[in-house]
Design a protein around this motif. Structure first.
Motif, PDB file in Angstrom:
ATOM      1  N   SER A   5       0.821  -1.207   0.000  1.00 36.15           N
ATOM      2  CA  SER A   5       0.000   0.000   0.000  1.00 36.15           C
ATOM      3  C   SER A   5       0.858   1.261   0.000  1.00 36.15           C
ATOM      4  O   SER A   5       0.399   2.319  -0.425  1.00 36.15           O
ATOM      5  CB  SER A   5      -0.958  -0.010   1.190  1.00 36.15           C
ATOM      6  OG  SER A   5      -0.243  -0.186   2.382  1.00 36.15           O
ATOM      7  N   CYS A   6       2.083   1.171   0.458  1.00 35.90           N
ATOM      8  CA  CYS A   6       2.958   2.357   0.450  1.00 35.90           C
ATOM      9  C   CYS A   6       3.221   2.843  -0.967  1.00 35.90           C
ATOM     10  O   CYS A   6       3.315   4.045  -1.213  1.00 35.90           O
ATOM     11  CB  CYS A   6       4.276   2.052   1.153  1.00 35.90           C
ATOM     12  SG  CYS A   6       4.136   1.820   2.930  1.00 35.90           S
ATOM     13  N   GLY A  35       8.065  -2.842  -0.628  1.00 33.52           N
ATOM     14  CA  GLY A  35       8.803  -3.349   0.512  1.00 33.52           C
ATOM     15  C   GLY A  35       9.886  -2.423   1.023  1.00 33.52           C
ATOM     16  O   GLY A  35      10.557  -2.750   1.997  1.00 33.52           O
ATOM     17  N   THR A  36      10.070  -1.273   0.391  1.00 33.58           N
ATOM     18  CA  THR A  36      11.185  -0.409   0.772  1.00 33.58           C
ATOM     19  C   THR A  36      10.790   0.745   1.691  1.00 33.58           C
ATOM     20  O   THR A  36      11.641   1.549   2.051  1.00 33.58           O
ATOM     21  CB  THR A  36      11.886   0.171  -0.470  1.00 33.58           C
ATOM     22  OG1 THR A  36      10.951   0.944  -1.218  1.00 33.58           O
ATOM     23  CG2 THR A  36      12.461  -0.930  -1.339  1.00 33.58           C
ATOM     24  N   CYS A  38       7.664   0.907   4.707  1.00 37.57           N
ATOM     25  CA  CYS A  38       7.376   0.381   6.046  1.00 37.57           C
ATOM     26  C   CYS A  38       7.789  -1.085   6.187  1.00 37.57           C
ATOM     27  O   CYS A  38       7.983  -1.568   7.292  1.00 37.57           O
ATOM     28  CB  CYS A  38       5.896   0.536   6.373  1.00 37.57           C
ATOM     29  SG  CYS A  38       4.817  -0.628   5.510  1.00 37.57           S
ATOM     30  N   GLY A  39       7.899  -1.791   5.064  1.00 36.60           N
ATOM     31  CA  GLY A  39       8.295  -3.196   5.094  1.00 36.60           C
ATOM     32  C   GLY A  39       7.165  -4.148   5.434  1.00 36.60           C
ATOM     33  O   GLY A  39       7.369  -5.356   5.500  1.00 36.60           O
ATOM     34  N   GLY A  40       5.981  -3.616   5.630  1.00 34.29           N
ATOM     35  CA  GLY A  40       4.851  -4.451   6.025  1.00 34.29           C
ATOM     36  C   GLY A  40       4.403  -5.450   4.978  1.00 34.29           C
ATOM     37  O   GLY A  40       3.673  -6.389   5.284  1.00 34.29           O
ATOM     38  N   CYS A  41       4.828  -5.273   3.743  1.00 33.06           N
ATOM     39  CA  CYS A  41       4.396  -6.146   2.659  1.00 33.06           C
ATOM     40  C   CYS A  41       5.426  -7.224   2.318  1.00 33.06           C
ATOM     41  O   CYS A  41       5.152  -8.089   1.485  1.00 33.06           O
ATOM     42  CB  CYS A  41       4.125  -5.314   1.413  1.00 33.06           C
ATOM     43  SG  CYS A  41       5.575  -4.370   0.891  1.00 33.06           S
TER      44      CYS A  41
HETATM   45  S1  FES Z   1       3.310  -1.735   2.448  1.00 30.41           S
HETATM   46 FE1  FES Z   1       4.853  -0.398   3.163  1.00 30.41          FE
HETATM   47  S2  FES Z   1       6.575  -0.862   1.973  1.00 30.41           S
HETATM   48 FE2  FES Z   1       5.020  -2.111   1.178  1.00 30.41          FE
END
Ligand code: FES
Length: 79
Positions: A5-6, A35-36, A38-41
């Motif tokens: 989502s970022c 992925g770069t 928040c890294g949540g994905c």
């Molecule tokens: S949801 Fe935040 S980097 Fe992918």
């Protein structure tokens, strides 16, 4: 459906990058930045890659080399 989502990256986009040769989350990040932030994905991307989205991974599992081996080069003997 969005995976990241970022950066607004969809599952279809991740699968397309995998089909184009990206086999790791880092390679997916290089292709689309997913992925770069928040890294949540990242775990979701790993799961997508682990489900055979990467054609080279299937070749490796079938026992074939993932990359072509360079031809052996004969070096001249030292004088
Ligand atoms: S949801 Fe935040 S980097 Fe992918």
């Amino acid at each position: 459906m969005f995976v990241c989502s970022c950066f607004g990256v969809t599952e279809a986009q991740v699968k397309q990058h995998a089909a184009d040769g990206a086999c790791t989350p880092r390679q997916i990040a290089s292709a689309c930045k997913a992925g770069t932030d928040c890294g949540g994905c990242v775990r979701r991307i790993q799961a997508l890659l682990g489900r055979g989205a990467c054609p080279r991974r299937e070749l490796v599992e079938q026992g074939e080399a993932a990359v072509a081996l360079a031809p052996r080069v004969e070096l001249p003997e030292a004088a």
